[in-house]
Design a protein around this motif. Structure first.
Motif, short mmCIF file in Angstrom:
data_model
loop_
_atom_site.label_atom_id
_atom_site.label_comp_id
_atom_site.label_asym_id
_atom_site.label_seq_id
_atom_site.Cartn_x
_atom_site.Cartn_y
_atom_site.Cartn_z
N HIS A 16 0.81 -1.22 0.00
CA HIS A 16 0.00 0.00 0.00
C HIS A 16 0.85 1.27 0.00
O HIS A 16 0.35 2.36 0.28
N VAL A 234 -5.57 0.89 8.82
CA VAL A 234 -6.19 -0.18 8.03
C VAL A 234 -5.44 -1.49 8.31
O VAL A 234 -4.21 -1.48 8.33
N VAL A 237 -9.52 -0.22 11.55
CA VAL A 237 -9.89 1.19 11.51
C VAL A 237 -10.75 1.65 12.68
O VAL A 237 -10.84 2.84 12.96
N ASN A 260 -3.74 6.16 6.85
CA ASN A 260 -4.61 5.25 6.11
C ASN A 260 -5.44 4.49 7.13
O ASN A 260 -4.90 3.65 7.83
N PRO A 261 -6.72 4.83 7.31
CA PRO A 261 -7.63 5.59 6.46
C PRO A 261 -7.40 7.11 6.53
O PRO A 261 -6.71 7.58 7.43
N THR A 264 -8.83 8.82 10.73
CA THR A 264 -8.78 7.74 11.71
C THR A 264 -9.86 7.96 12.77
O THR A 264 -10.40 9.05 12.91
#
Ligand code: NAP
Length: 315
Positions: A16, A234, A237, A260-261, A264
């Protein structure tokens, strides 16, 4: 400068990673030809050979710069010829380059965090704040959650900038070791007394009663809370490093290193309470920009890098 530039990232897992997009935007913005490749290398000791091979390519000039991420930030240190003072102090390397015949390890996480924090705090100051909240700025007290690798960079950056740091972790021993090592590197060349040094970073357990008692003691002093734990990232989450039973105080700003996300649970909780809060996307971009500047000697096109990241955060 030699073109095309060959850059890349060592780490595991890298699925990612946003770094290729950020560096492609930086190369494009500077009208440079080049590539930024992912080198996924698992943490097994036998993979050390794969890292050494990449470092040899940097020595030979086949690669012009590497980033390093989890789990290799400490493991690469013995394979390098020298560390910059920041990498030495933080005890981790995220940027590698070859200069004057030496393979150099640098750390742009610490200055990247500080630069983005200052940018963000300045943006809060400029925002229209109700008159009764204006007095809450500037901040000089920080509560850092977590005492892992990212916390080392964050605590070092804050201590260097004269913040009073409270470091909360599940394992007090880990927090204590971090505090001692940062204090040594921060104050070794400064004229400060032992008492000053000891009071700059204080550790406490990351649990409700201790946090509530600290907030009580600070008595509405403006406080920056920095999350350096992966809680909320992630795929977990829904989780948050902040205990639900402790209310975030009024004069608080929240900086969550997780990006990420894009929002949060911790950031959402803070915003719902009307507090300024941001994720760590800006830190990610700033550390990438500083690495790019190490490798190229050019000023990184930050605006283009923000656009490439898709403005995932509105911090
Ligand atoms: P790390 O070295 O594994 O450290 C994680 C720390 O968080 C440890 O102190 C760990 O404590 C603690 N922790 C883990 N889960 C927790 C939980 N649920 N509640 C409370 N404490 C918890 O990891 P790291 O390298 O520091 O990275 C941490 C996070 O920062 C990751 O999400 C990473 O993506 C993010 N990060 C962002 C940037 C950026 O540019 N924005 C840069 C670096 C890192 P224990 O030892 O008790 O498990």
């Amino acid at each position: 400068m030699i073109e095309p530039l060959h850059l890349g990232l060592i780490g595991w897992p890298l699925g990612h990673s946003l770094s290729p997009q950020l560096h492609a935007a930086a190369l494009h913005g500077c009208s440079l030809r080049g590539e930024y490749r992912l080198y996924p290398i698992p943490p097994a000791p036998e993979e050390n050979g794969a890292i050494q091979e990449l470092l040899l390519k940097v020595r030979r000039g086949d690669l012009h710069g590497l980033n390093v991420t989890i789990p290799h930030k400490q493991a690469v240190i013995p394979l390098l010829d020298e560390l910059t003072p920041v990498a030495q102090a933080v005890g981790a390397v995220n940027t590698i380059y070859f200069r004057d015949g030496r393979l150099v390890g640098d750390n742009t996480d610490a200055p990247g965090f500080l630069a983005d924090l200052e940018r963000w705090l300045a943006s809060i100051r400029q925002a229209t704040l109700p008159a009764d909240q204006e007095q809450q700025l500037p901040f000089s007290y920080a509560l850092v959650l977590g005492a892992g690798g990212a916390a080392r960079a964050v605590v070092y950056a804050l201590a260097q900038s004269d913040w009073q740091v409270y470091l909360a972790a599940r394992r007090l021993e880990e927090a204590g070791d971090l505090a001692i090592s940062v204090q040594r590197s921060t104050f070794s060349d400064q004229q400060s007394s032992i008492e000053d040094q000891q009071s700059k970073i204080l550790v406490l357990p990351l649990e409700s009663a201790s946090l509530a008692s600290l907030l009580d003691k600070l008595n509405s002093t403006p406080l920056l809370i920095v999350n350096t734990t992966p809680a909320g990232m992630v795929p977990n989450v829904e989780s948050s490093p902040w205990p639900a039973e402790v209310s975030l105080p009024r004069n608080t700003a929240v900086y969550d290193l997780v990006y990420n996300p894009p929002e949060t649970t911790l950031v959402r909780t803070a915003r719902t309470a009307g507090l300024p809060a941001t994720t760590g996307l800006g830190m990610l971009i700033e550390q990438a920009a500083l690495s790019f500047e190490c490798w190229t000697g050019l000023s990184a096109p930050r605006e283009a890098m923000w656009q490439a990241a898709g403005r995932m955060s509105n911090g």
